[in-house]
Scaffold this active site. Structure first.
Site, PDB file in Angstrom:
ATOM      1  N   HIS A 145       0.197   1.259  -4.260  1.00 32.67           N
ATOM      2  CA  HIS A 145       0.278   0.420  -5.458  1.00 32.67           C
ATOM      3  C   HIS A 145       0.881   1.180  -6.631  1.00 32.67           C
ATOM      4  O   HIS A 145       0.848   2.410  -6.692  1.00 32.67           O
ATOM      5  CB  HIS A 145      -1.118  -0.104  -5.835  1.00 32.67           C
ATOM      6  CG  HIS A 145      -2.074   0.983  -6.234  1.00 32.67           C
ATOM      7  ND1 HIS A 145      -2.094   1.543  -7.497  1.00 32.67           N
ATOM      8  CD2 HIS A 145      -3.036   1.615  -5.534  1.00 32.67           C
ATOM      9  CE1 HIS A 145      -3.031   2.467  -7.560  1.00 32.67           C
ATOM     10  NE2 HIS A 145      -3.624   2.536  -6.372  1.00 32.67           N
ATOM     11  N   GLU A 205      -9.356   1.672  -1.044  1.00 30.66           N
ATOM     12  CA  GLU A 205      -9.474   3.103  -1.325  1.00 30.66           C
ATOM     13  C   GLU A 205     -10.912   3.549  -1.083  1.00 30.66           C
ATOM     14  O   GLU A 205     -11.848   2.740  -1.055  1.00 30.66           O
ATOM     15  CB  GLU A 205      -9.056   3.372  -2.777  1.00 30.66           C
ATOM     16  CG  GLU A 205      -9.064   4.834  -3.201  1.00 30.66           C
ATOM     17  CD  GLU A 205      -8.145   5.719  -2.384  1.00 30.66           C
ATOM     18  OE1 GLU A 205      -8.530   6.077  -1.241  1.00 30.66           O
ATOM     19  OE2 GLU A 205      -7.064   6.065  -2.880  1.00 30.66           O
TER      20      GLU A 205
END
Length: 197
Positions: A8, A81
């Site tokens: 990202h 994550e």
């Protein structure tokens, strides 16, 4: 099979060097530009399948890359994550000051220890490993995975025969595009592109 991994775009938390995984934050201006550069790089690729983590920063990045095709994504918690627990939203100096003993234990055994109320790297890697096993079962040509730096580096470990020490041997910058190929039973890293280079 071509598996395109995109980290990202940048967030303010990245910019401040905070530990964060579970915090659900948005891209900053630089992150939006990185996503646009990734979109330009990938504009000629027709994706058969798209996987995105549960976080806003990955969905924002995917939306910019895919444009009107954004509806056809699979949201998969296995590529979230790592959860840093009470370390979330703090930099290493703050963590060392607030949680000195937990920080030292985590640093001395980063694979097995977990931050307070967070997850260990081994638990984190286990879900990334399971995700990759499932991806390799697909009969598709081009797959896009929009995820996080820790996930991308764990995928490198997966490709390199599960050697977790390789986690520290690769960088993963915001907006990076990694192409991993799976051909004739052989999995390999074909290229790593830095969109800000």
């Amino acid at each position: 099979m071509n598996i395109y991994f995109v980290r990202h775009g940048q967030t303010n938390e990245n910019n401040n060097k905070y530990y964060y995984g579970k915090l659900d934050v948005c891209l900053n201006e630089k992150g939006l530009n990185q996503a646009k550069k990734a979109a330009d790089f990938l504009r000629h690729v027709k994706f058969d399948n798209v996987y995105v983590s549960e976080r806003k920063r990955t969905s924002e990045t995917a939306h910019i890359i895919l444009g009107h095709d954004f509806e056809k994504v699979n949201i998969d918690s296995r590529i979230n994550e790592m959860d840093f627990g009470k370390f979330e939203g703090k930099n290493y100096k703050q963590i060392k000051k607030m949680y000195p003993s937990q920080w030292n234990r985590w640093c001395s055994d980063w694979k097995n220890e977990s931050p307070p109320e967070g997850e260990s790297y081994m638990k984190f890697y286990s879900r990334v490993h399971e995700f990759m096993d499932d991806i390799l079962k697909l009969n598709e040509e081009n797959i896009l995975v929009v995820t996080h730096g820790g996930v991308v580096r764990s995928v490198y470990c997966y490709v390199l025969s599960g050697n977790l020490d390789f986690f520290w041997k690769f960088a993963s910058r915001n907006g990076d595009i990694t192409l991993i190929k799976y051909e004739y039973g052989n999995l390999y890293i074909d290229s790593i592109t830095h969109v800000d280079a």
